[in-house]
Design an enzyme around this catalytic site. Structure first.
Site, mmCIF file in Angstrom:
data_model
loop_
_atom_site.group_PDB
_atom_site.id
_atom_site.type_symbol
_atom_site.label_atom_id
_atom_site.label_comp_id
_atom_site.label_asym_id
_atom_site.label_seq_id
_atom_site.Cartn_x
_atom_site.Cartn_y
_atom_site.Cartn_z
ATOM 1 N N LYS A 97 15.456 -20.106 -10.955
ATOM 2 C CA LYS A 97 15.733 -18.669 -10.917
ATOM 3 C C LYS A 97 16.794 -18.332 -11.964
ATOM 4 O O LYS A 97 16.677 -17.386 -12.721
ATOM 5 C CB LYS A 97 16.273 -18.226 -9.547
ATOM 6 C CG LYS A 97 15.321 -18.063 -8.431
ATOM 7 C CD LYS A 97 14.418 -16.857 -8.496
ATOM 8 C CE LYS A 97 13.215 -17.118 -9.318
ATOM 9 N NZ LYS A 97 12.141 -17.869 -8.786
ATOM 10 N N ASN A 124 -1.315 1.773 6.441
ATOM 11 C CA ASN A 124 -0.497 0.672 5.904
ATOM 12 C C ASN A 124 -0.117 -0.225 7.076
ATOM 13 O O ASN A 124 0.164 0.274 8.163
ATOM 14 C CB ASN A 124 0.811 1.186 5.287
ATOM 15 C CG ASN A 124 0.595 1.802 3.934
ATOM 16 O OD1 ASN A 124 -0.522 1.811 3.423
ATOM 17 N ND2 ASN A 124 1.659 2.315 3.351
ATOM 18 N N GLY A 125 -0.048 -1.541 6.837
ATOM 19 C CA GLY A 125 0.342 -2.459 7.910
ATOM 20 C C GLY A 125 -0.811 -3.384 8.251
ATOM 21 O O GLY A 125 -1.806 -3.460 7.512
ATOM 22 N N CYS A 150 0.832 -1.203 0.000
ATOM 23 C CA CYS A 150 0.000 0.000 0.000
ATOM 24 C C CYS A 150 0.869 1.256 0.000
ATOM 25 O O CYS A 150 2.017 1.233 0.428
ATOM 26 C CB CYS A 150 -0.863 0.020 1.257
ATOM 27 S SG CYS A 150 -1.778 -1.494 1.503
ATOM 28 N N HIS A 179 23.927 -42.093 -11.704
ATOM 29 C CA HIS A 179 23.017 -42.912 -12.510
ATOM 30 C C HIS A 179 22.862 -42.348 -13.922
ATOM 31 O O HIS A 179 21.929 -42.710 -14.635
ATOM 32 C CB HIS A 179 21.665 -43.034 -11.812
ATOM 33 C CG HIS A 179 21.764 -43.729 -10.487
ATOM 34 N ND1 HIS A 179 22.016 -45.079 -10.376
ATOM 35 C CD2 HIS A 179 21.725 -43.247 -9.218
ATOM 36 C CE1 HIS A 179 22.097 -45.410 -9.100
ATOM 37 N NE2 HIS A 179 21.934 -44.314 -8.368
ATOM 38 N N GLU A 220 14.689 -24.611 -6.993
ATOM 39 C CA GLU A 220 14.330 -23.198 -7.101
ATOM 40 C C GLU A 220 15.534 -22.368 -7.583
ATOM 41 O O GLU A 220 15.388 -21.483 -8.427
ATOM 42 C CB GLU A 220 13.811 -22.679 -5.747
ATOM 43 C CG GLU A 220 13.459 -21.215 -5.691
ATOM 44 C CD GLU A 220 12.353 -20.792 -6.668
ATOM 45 O OE1 GLU A 220 11.752 -21.660 -7.326
ATOM 46 O OE2 GLU A 220 12.133 -19.580 -6.785
HETATM 47 O O1 M6R Z 1 1.297 -17.296 -9.440
HETATM 48 P P1 M6R Z 1 1.786 -18.708 -9.257
HETATM 49 O O2 M6R Z 1 2.544 -18.902 -7.993
HETATM 50 O O3 M6R Z 1 0.691 -19.720 -9.415
HETATM 51 O O4 M6R Z 1 2.803 -18.939 -10.452
HETATM 52 C C1 M6R Z 1 3.400 -20.172 -10.673
HETATM 53 C C2 M6R Z 1 4.576 -20.050 -11.590
HETATM 54 O O5 M6R Z 1 4.171 -19.564 -12.843
HETATM 55 C C3 M6R Z 1 5.646 -19.125 -11.016
HETATM 56 O O6 M6R Z 1 6.074 -19.557 -9.758
HETATM 57 C C4 M6R Z 1 6.869 -19.070 -11.959
HETATM 58 O O7 M6R Z 1 7.496 -20.294 -11.997
HETATM 59 C C5 M6R Z 1 7.805 -17.942 -11.495
HETATM 60 N N1 M6R Z 1 7.933 -16.964 -12.520
HETATM 61 C C6 M6R Z 1 9.163 -18.394 -11.170
HETATM 62 O O8 M6R Z 1 9.965 -17.341 -10.754
#
Ligand code: M6R
Length: 612
Positions: free
Chosen positions: A488, A102-103, A2, A507, A484
């Site tokens: 990224k 805000n908060g 906000c 494997h 993850e």
């Molecule tokens: O809005 P959502 O969490 O459902 O989105 C899922 C994925 O599209 C989202 O996490 C996507 O993988 C990200 N861009 C990754 O950084």
């Protein structure tokens, strides 16, 4: 997040308020509103769901609201869906006090119930309206606005930045803050309050930062600041020296970097209203001990990074609940004739709450009789509305396509839910429960320590940015976290990257390791650190360069073998991925920066995937 602006001076307030709100649009919002005090009409309030343009048209650029004192707000819904009524400013029952907030007011329900018993009628679903009504209550007792604000602040718990105007005070704006930013702006034709310097930079660069507990009385010619006991406080002035374009991202070069840096605050917002006296309190959901005892299968369904949160949570929930947990890609789930029925609990994770695959999977689960609990960031989104129960992450708006703070808040919220359900099942020992709660409370501070090391990550990114293929390896929680880290990196730097469970290397995949291959080795999970070390030695022996992430405890051992080591504080194993992922986010960011990529809007990707 906000945005707040307030003005009192010698110019018409409404156009200034609308301009300030427009400058904070980059923060994201779902509704907006302004309140202006007029000599003739008293307090005039205009609010509108949607873009600021709607409010602008509604007020004819502010021309409809005459007056030199006013407050404005852009709202990002937390309590109550985005609509005109829940938008700020909120006005007290007699229409004489208006405020923007805000908060999060943590004890708003208790105060609301008390005021309802006194005959007060509420119109919105928000925690913020409670402050407006409470203020009127105290003002009626003491007939002094400053005193009423002091009394009100002593009763509310939680975080706030407040801008308040009262029809009885034609020349003054009152502001207060606790755990939510608020600045004071000293202008030539009047003075300001704002949650963000961006809102006032066009009018003044002379600002002061309010501290927690302070209350300010702002008039056209003066700003007086008081502490919580209403004792006057001297404020240091600061000159803002950055330009407006930098300010649009709050001074950060990219939204992704800003959102990475916001994580400690975002986690605190997710967590603090849900921990009371060392216990997890999930007032918003209705899962009972009897229900969870009777559940035969638990599914977690999501896409992308939200799915990776599910992967980490599988390990954590199975530890905390001693129940099997199945994690499914939403895009696969609905076509797999899933073994879901009325005895299944389905957890759906989504930042946007609009991801089509996730929504379709949730509908399929519901069609088969399952009960659904959604973990969502965007209030009032489709998934939030359709799920049986919803818990919001309260990360604030996430603008960069690559998710960071939404991922982190999803993760910690899943930890809270896992702990809560594990406790209902009697599967968590009191010692472990207490240790995890303590660890969750300390998470923002520990994350700040990790974020203080950005330069080390930047250094390694500069070393390795021109690799074409990068492997992330780890076991158990480190493996889930590596998924993850790998996503990224690939989504914003366009480098091919894979995450492997370390034990799987031999494997097949180890044939790809050759001289110069970069392997990001994750060794933060203490129980399997020795195994992680063996895998590092294994890939080193085949010529790989190794960038490792580990904890302080294992730094020395890792540094002897790896080419580079990033260190995070050691915390309870359940919480370790929350810290370990941060250097991976920063690594992806700095690698993409070195490669000149469009970090906030990577090619071919959208923030919310609403198509199949
Ligand atoms: O809005 P959502 O969490 O459902 O989105 C899922 C994925 O599209 C989202 O996490 C996507 O993988 C990200 N861009 C990754 O950084």
């Amino acid at each position: 997040m906000c945005g707040i602006i307030g003005f009192v001076g010698r110019e018409q307030a409404a156009p200034i308020l609308l301009d300030g709100l427009a400058r904070m649009e980059y923060r994201g919002y779902d509704s907006a509103g302004i309140a202006v005090r007029s000599e003739t009409a008293g307090l005039q309030v205009r609010k509108a769901k949607g873009r600021l343009q709607v409010l602008d048209e509604l007020t004819h650029g502010g021309a409809d609201l005459e007056g030199v004192l006013g407050i404005g707000h852009t709202r990002w819904a937390t309590h109550g869906e985005p609509n005109d009524i829940n938008a700020h400013p909120h006005v007290s029952e007699n229409g004489r006090i208006a405020l923007v907030h805000n908060g999060i007011i943590e004890n708003y329900m208790e105060i609301k119930e008390h005021l309802i018993k006194q005959g007060v009628t509420f119109v919105s679903d928000t925690d913020s309206e409670v402050v407006a009504q409470l203020l009127e209550f105290h003002y009626n007792e003491c007939h002094n606005m400053l005193e009423a604000v002091g009394r009100c602040l002593r009763r509310i718990e939680g975080s706030y930045a407040l801008g308040i105007i009262c029809a009885d005070y034609p020349n003054a704006l009152i502001a207060a803050r606790k755990d939510s930013p608020l600045i004071l702006g000293y202008g030539k034709n009047g003075n300001f309050i704002a949650s963000d310097v961006t809102a006032v930079i066009k009018y003044t660069r002379d600002v002061a930062y309010m501290n927690d507990g302070e209350i300010a009385v702002i008039t056209a010619d003066s700003i007086d600041v008081f502490d919580s006991e209403l004792i006057p406080v001297d404020k240091d002035h600061h000159q803002v020296d950055w330009d407006v374009s930098a300010a649009e991202k709050g001074g950060y070069p990219h939204f992704m970097f800003k959102e990475i840096m916001e994580q400690p605050e975002a986690i605190a917002k997710t967590v603090s209203p849900r921990l009371r006296d060392g216990r997890v309190v999930l007032d918003d959901i209705t899962l009972t001990a009897e229900y969870i005892q009777a559940v035969s299968r638990i599914f977690i369904i999501a896409c992308g990074s939200s799915y990776h949160v599910g992967m980490v949570s599988k390990y954590n929930w199975e530890r905390l609940m001693r129940r099997p947990v199945e994690v499914c890609l939403a895009s696969e789930f609905r076509y797999s004739d899933p073994l879901v029925d009325e005895h299944s609990l389905v957890i759906v994770i989504s930042q946007s709450g609009e991801t089509l695959d996730t929504m379709a999977a949730m509908r399929e689960a519901k069609r088969r009789g399952a009960r659904t609990l959604a973990i969502v960031n965007v209030v009032g989104s489709s998934i939030a509305r359709e799920a049986d129960d919803v818990l919001y992450t309260w990360a604030g708006p996430e603008i960069a396509v690559a998710t960071t703070k939404a991922y982190s808040t999803q993760l910690v919220l899943m930890d809270l839910v896992g702990l809560y359900l594990g406790d209902l099942l009697g599967a968590v020992s009191p010692e472990e429960y207490a240790a995890i709660v303590e660890g969750i409370q300390a998470l923002p501070e520990n994350m700040r320590k990790v974020l203080a090391n950005v330069e080390t990550v930047q250094y390694f990114a500069a070393q390795y940015f021109n690799h074409n293929s990068i492997f992330f390896i780890g076991r158990n929680l480190d493996y889930a976290m590596g998924m993850e880290g790998s996503l990224k990196l690939k989504e914003i730097s366009y480098i091919h990257s894979e995450a492997y469970a370390s034990g799987e290397l031999k494997h097949g995949t180890i044939s790809l390791i050759e001289s110069g291959t970069l392997v990001v080795a994750l060794g933060t999970y203490a129980a399997l650190f020795d195994k992680a070390m063996s895998n590092v030695v294994e890939v080193k022996a085949r010529g790989a360069e190794v960038l490792a992430v580990t904890t302080e405890e294992f730094r020395e051992r890792m540094e002897k073998v790896a080419d580079g080591t990033l260190v995070v504080p050691a915390v309870h194993p359940v919480l370790q991925p929350s810290l370990g992922v941060v250097p991976l986010q920063l690594f992806a960011y700095y690698v993409a920066l070195q490669r000149g990529c469009d970090i906030d809007k990577p090619r071919n990707l959208a923030k919310s995937v609403t198509v199949e």
